[in-house]
Design an enzyme around this catalytic site. Sequence first.
Site, PDB file in Angstrom:
ATOM      1  N   LYS A   5       0.845  -1.201   0.000  1.00  0.00           N
ATOM      2  CA  LYS A   5       0.000   0.000   0.000  1.00  0.00           C
ATOM      3  C   LYS A   5       0.883   1.254   0.000  1.00  0.00           C
ATOM      4  CE  LYS A   5      -3.760  -2.292   2.510  1.00  0.00           C
ATOM      5  NZ  LYS A   5      -4.386  -2.557   3.821  1.00  0.00           N
TER       6      LYS A   5
ATOM      7  N   ASP B 220     -10.680   3.710   5.171  1.00  0.00           N
ATOM      8  CA  ASP B 220     -11.300   2.390   5.006  1.00  0.00           C
ATOM      9  C   ASP B 220     -12.830   2.457   5.096  1.00  0.00           C
ATOM     10  OD1 ASP B 220      -9.517   0.176   4.606  1.00  0.00           O
ATOM     11  OD2 ASP B 220      -8.744   0.457   6.632  1.00  0.00           O
TER      12      ASP B 220
ATOM     13  N   GLN C 193      -4.195  -1.176  10.021  1.00  0.00           N
ATOM     14  CA  GLN C 193      -4.193  -2.499   9.382  1.00  0.00           C
ATOM     15  C   GLN C 193      -4.825  -3.542  10.314  1.00  0.00           C
ATOM     16  OE1 GLN C 193      -3.403  -3.138   6.229  1.00  0.00           O
ATOM     17  NE2 GLN C 193      -3.790  -5.319   6.431  1.00  0.00           N
TER      18      GLN C 193
HETATM   19  N1  GUN Z   1      -7.007  -6.282   6.472  1.00  0.00           N
HETATM   20  C1  GUN Z   1      -7.486  -6.978   5.420  1.00  0.00           C
HETATM   21  N2  GUN Z   1      -8.151  -6.157   4.576  1.00  0.00           N
HETATM   22  C2  GUN Z   1      -8.098  -4.920   5.114  1.00  0.00           C
HETATM   23  C3  GUN Z   1      -8.601  -3.654   4.715  1.00  0.00           C
HETATM   24  O1  GUN Z   1      -9.265  -3.487   3.676  1.00  0.00           O
HETATM   25  N3  GUN Z   1      -8.320  -2.615   5.554  1.00  0.00           N
HETATM   26  C4  GUN Z   1      -7.612  -2.768   6.700  1.00  0.00           C
HETATM   27  N4  GUN Z   1      -7.415  -1.682   7.446  1.00  0.00           N
HETATM   28  N5  GUN Z   1      -7.134  -3.934   7.101  1.00  0.00           N
HETATM   29  C5  GUN Z   1      -7.375  -5.001   6.307  1.00  0.00           C
END
Ligand code: GUN
Length: 282
Positions: free
Chosen positions: A49, A116, A93
């Site tokens: 990311k 998110d 995360q």
């Molecule tokens: N862990 C797995 N998918 C995601 C996501 O889309 N956002 C976050 N913050 N953690 C994740």
Amino acid sequence: MTVILDGRKLADKIIEDLKAAALKLIKKPKLAVIFVGNNPASQIYVESKSKKAQYIGFDSVIINLPENSTEDNILEHIYMLNEDKDVNAILVQLPLPPHINKQKILEAIEPFKDVDGFTSYNFGRLSLGYKPYAIPCTPKGIIKLLDFYNIDTDGKNALVIGRSNIVGKPVSSLLQQRNATVINANSHTKNLKDLALMSDIIVSAAGKPNLITKEFVKHNAVIIDVGINRTSGGLKGDIDFESVYPSASYITPVPGGIGPMTVAMLMENTLDLYNIQKDYIY
Ligand code: GUN
């Protein structure tokens, strides 16, 4: 003829468009990622990311906190990022270590920096059919991919397997808003095969390799595989691709389907939040 939904190709196009948009900005959008602990899969996601953000020309920072962090440690970082005018987007995360209350952490994020869309403000607005500041990245990516291939959801039977806040619940809302008839299954669902056989669209986010085989899929169904399962045979989705492919009208591969779309949507959300905040005094 079965069409493979090329998420990688669409994601790359979105990333290039974002790069061109970022070039025109004097001040760069900034994404901050909080990563607690050292889960190896999360580490890979977080780094990819951050790399993608930098490729586009965004600023990005990873705040890596130790596994034994307290809720208060993590909250302090979130409060600082909420106040930091240079930070436009905050991502925590998931999963968090088991001793951390996820709700307490996610709810501390300022909703207009919640990239998110996981705060109750944004998630609630999405569920109500109102516009949130950000839509969760994987569900948003799924809908973008369906739209790109002109796949109509109106009046279609859609089965969503998995009820997570990250994928299952929000994608069910989005499909419903697009006039699909949605069934949301979970690991307790008894008659998954019968439900699957009635479905024009199957979105699987169960995290079980080869859960869906050709016996579950009606002719010309649209198959969206959100599973990322690390097996001894490599990365596998929830769908048994080889067996399902001939019956499907459209199908996503793993890897190269929904995964890259999720990252692209995270980048799109970062720019959207930047644009929301640029005229906002706080
Ligand atoms: N862990 C797995 N998918 C995601 C996501 O889309 N956002 C976050 N913050 N953690 C994740």
